[in-house]
Enzyme design. Structure first.
Site, PDB file in Angstrom:
ATOM      1  N   ARG A   1      49.862  43.959  46.381  1.00  0.00           N
ATOM      2  CA  ARG A   1      50.448  43.772  45.064  1.00  0.00           C
ATOM      3  C   ARG A   1      51.893  43.296  45.234  1.00  0.00           C
ATOM      4  NH1 ARG A   1      49.420  45.853  40.138  1.00  0.00           N
ATOM      5  NH2 ARG A   1      47.373  44.907  40.570  1.00  0.00           N
TER       6      ARG A   1
ATOM      7  N   ASP B   1      48.058  39.752  42.957  1.00  0.00           N
ATOM      8  CA  ASP B   1      47.225  40.350  43.993  1.00  0.00           C
ATOM      9  C   ASP B   1      47.004  39.309  45.071  1.00  0.00           C
ATOM     10  OD1 ASP B   1      47.134  42.657  42.574  1.00  0.00           O
ATOM     11  OD2 ASP B   1      45.066  42.438  41.879  1.00  0.00           O
TER      12      ASP B   1
ATOM     13  N   ASN C   1      48.087  39.677  37.389  1.00  0.00           N
ATOM     14  CA  ASN C   1      47.992  40.809  36.472  1.00  0.00           C
ATOM     15  C   ASN C   1      49.160  40.813  35.502  1.00  0.00           C
ATOM     16  OD1 ASN C   1      45.696  42.701  37.656  1.00  0.00           O
ATOM     17  ND2 ASN C   1      46.812  41.813  39.374  1.00  0.00           N
TER      18      ASN C   1
END
Length: 322
Positions: free
Chosen positions: A214, A277, A287
């Site tokens: 992340r 990601d 995201n």
């Protein structure tokens, strides 16, 4: 601004969060530390009245205490225009109810409230589909309802990953090996027999050693550390919710290149807080709804990512006043 900034948060029930890990709580703590007023609402508390964006907002106080992390006051009806900024932190599923809420947030934006992240971006940037805008950053990817095309993609690439477009936390993510006799039923299930779009990607083996990383972007700029989510020995998924282990690491050159390709486009469209990601050299998801992972990075690296976000919000509000 001659008064404290008024910050509203739209989130899932605060009593149900895991306070040690919850990124939204970290944001609220950072805002409160700056003397900002906090106001709390859930999706069911929002409504439109004659075009005016309204909510039943409860005053909120938060604490870094895993057994007693908030005090919520009596909710009062407020127009969104009374708030300077609203954090939209409702978790997926990204369903029609979520979309309806973004229309209310659109009206809030028109009333002068800064909405983070911008509601139009939340609608436009499906976290899996939006990778198509950056094909040079991604592994081979197919988005389709056609099961024959899914089989052809598997024959071309061998080991693949297949998942729905609406999921989160590793739900319904399948890794399909060459010759897997379950492939057809997986394609049937995820596409609901060809009536729903699903995403198929070439499997990136680096997930085993390097994890699903992340990379956090704050106002288009990457935080210096990523959270590598290493799958357990009994699972393919690099999701903390699926049992992966989170290990922070410094960004590498490829991470920074990916962030440089994607970050400016997100910043220009009002997406102040985003999680990329990254597996190996490739972005697999972008995201934008309610990215997490900042508590683990902060704890391991001594960063204050929520504080960086509050600084970015302050700059945006100051620029609006100017």
């Amino acid at each position: 601004m001659n008064r404290p900034i008024r910050l509203g948060v739209v989130m899932d029930p605060i009593e149900d969060i895991k306070p040690k890990k919850d990124s939204t709580l970290a944001m609220l703590l950072a805002a409160q530390a700056r003397g900002w007023e906090l106001h709390y609402a859930e999706l069911s508390h929002l409504y439109l009245r004659d075009g005016a964006p309204m909510g039943r907002w409860a005053p909120l106080t938060v604490r870094p205490d895993a057994s007693d992390w908030f005090t919520r006051g009596e909710a009062v009806v407020r127009n969104f225009a009374d708030l300077d900024v609203v954090l939209m932190r409702k978790d997926p599923p990204f369903d029609m109810e979520y979309i309806y809420s973004t229309y209310i947030l659109d009206r809030a934006e028109l009333a002068g409230t800064l909405v983070v992240n911008r509601p139009q971006g939340l609608r436009d940037m499906n976290e899996k589909v939006y990778t198509a805008w950056f094909p040079d950053c991604c592994a081979p990817t197919l988005i389709t309802r056609n099961m024959a095309d899914m089989h052809a993609f598997q024959r071309e690439h061998g080991k693949i990953v297949c998942k729905p477009l609406y999921g989160m936390g590793g739900r319904s993510v399948f890794v399909i090996e060459p010759g897997d006799k379950n492939a057809q039923v997986i394609f049937e299930t995820l596409s609901e027999y060809g009536t729903r779009f699903a995403i198929v990607q070439r499997y990136v083996p680096e997930i085993v050693s390097g994890g699903d990383c992340r990379v956090i972007l704050v106002d288009g700029e990457p935080v210096p550390f990523a959270l590598a989510r290493i799958p357990s020995s009994s699972d393919n998924r690099g999701n903390l919710a699926a049992g992966a282990t989170g290990v922070a690491r410094p960004l590498n050159d490829r991470d920074r290149w990916l962030a440089a390709q994607i970050g400016p486009a997100l910043r220009d469209r009002g997406m102040l807080f985003v999680g990329l990601d990254v597996i190996g050299n490739f972005v697999t998801e972008i995201n934008v709804t309610s990215p997490t992972g900042i508590r683990e990075i902060d704890q391991q690296c001594g960063t204050d990512i929520a504080g960086l976000l509050m600084d970015a919000i302050s700059r945006r509000l100051t620029a609006r006043e100017a």
